[in-house]
Design an enzyme around this catalytic site. Structure first.
Site, PDB file in Angstrom:
ATOM      1  CB  SER A 239      -0.964   0.000   1.190  1.00  0.00           C
ATOM      2  OG  SER A 239      -0.269  -0.139   2.402  1.00  0.00           O
TER       3      SER A 239
ATOM      4  CG  ASP B 138       1.173 -14.851   0.248  1.00  0.00           C
ATOM      5  OD1 ASP B 138       0.182 -14.700  -0.492  1.00  0.00           O
ATOM      6  OD2 ASP B 138       1.626 -13.933   0.958  1.00  0.00           O
TER       7      ASP B 138
ATOM      8  CG  ASP C 157       1.940  -5.044   7.974  1.00  0.00           C
ATOM      9  OD1 ASP C 157       1.294  -4.548   8.924  1.00  0.00           O
ATOM     10  OD2 ASP C 157       2.044  -6.259   7.776  1.00  0.00           O
TER      11      ASP C 157
ATOM     12  CD  GLU D 225       4.441  -9.315   5.073  1.00  0.00           C
ATOM     13  OE1 GLU D 225       4.512  -9.884   3.962  1.00  0.00           O
ATOM     14  OE2 GLU D 225       3.359  -9.060   5.645  1.00  0.00           O
TER      15      GLU D 225
END
Length: 252
Positions: A29, A118, A40, A75
């Site tokens: 983001s 992921d 995060d 992260e």
């Protein structure tokens, strides 16, 4: 964010020798919609060889001090270039720190390498919108992950997400909505954009839980799942997971 990000990059540079550090990227983001109240700081690191035990310990200790209150959660994901080029699914993730690992790390556990589905999603995001903090542009370093591997990755994450619904309700609902968007459109979008897309397609009562998750994520409401009701939360999660399963690629 700036001070925390500088601290993260400094920690990586101090612990990984320059000839072994290929690139560092900011993504998520921060480089797309802008940071939301619960966002995060997402950092992606590419190295030329596996991390040593000393480097893992050092990164973990530094991140425990940088990530979280009073600042934002961090992260940080590390990959070895030779593990992801050429690309194969599931990708090998050399190291990852996130706040969900804090308690284990404070007990002395250090994140280790593992096959991580992921990683396909993360790398798609980094190549698409990553901002260079060190090294060449992401598209010159990392491969374009095939859409079918991104789809496999988001589908593979559903059981784990449902298992975390009670303790991480907001994030689980938003991530399920994003998984639905990705499988339906092929795009990896922000969580609030995914919720907006999904809300146009969810009928009846399950809508309220996702509406609340989006409002909280955007800072428009205080988190209060009691007001929403556990039945609505469960129904919303089941509806979203059902749409994901319908669109998930066959594993046969």
């Amino acid at each position: 964010m700036t001070d925390q990000l500088q601290q993260v990059v400094s920690a990586v540079r101090e612990l990984v020798p320059p000839h072994d550090l290929l690139a560092v990227y900011l993504y998520g983001s921060a480089t797309t919609t802008g940071l939301r109240p619960y966002s995060d700081i997402d950092v992606f690191v590419v190295v030329r060889r596996p991390l040593s035990g000393r480097e893992r310990w050092g990164l973990t200790e530094r991140l425990l001090g940088i990530s979280g209150a009073p600042g934002r959660p961090v992260e940080l994901t590390v990959v070895v270039l030779g593990d992801v080029v050429p690309w194969r699914y599931p990708g090998w993730q050399e190291y990852q720190y996130g706040e969900w690992l804090r308690e284990a790390c404070e007990r002395g556990e250090v994140p280790v390498g593992r096959a991580e589905p992921d990683l396909a999603v993360l790398m798609r995001m980094v190549v698409a919108d990553g901002r260079v903090l060190a090294g060449p542009p992401a598209g010159e370093v990392l491969p374009e992950v095939p859409g079918e591997d991104v789809a496999r990755a988001v589908a593979a994450g559903v059981p784990g997400l449902l298992g975390e619904l009670a303790e991480d309700t907001r994030n689980v609902l938003l991530t399920l909505a994003r998984a639905w968007v990705t499988l339906d459109t092929g795009e990896v979008v922000s969580k609030d954009a995914a919720a907006g897309w999904a809300l146009d397609r969810i009928p009846g009562e399950p809508r309220r839980a996702l509406e609340h998750a989006r409002e909280v994520y955007l800072g428009e409401a205080e988190e209060d799942w009691g007001r929403v009701g556990p039945g609505r939360v469960a129904d919303c999660a089941a509806y979203l997971a059902g749409r994901v399963r319908e669109l998930a690629p066959s594993t046969g």
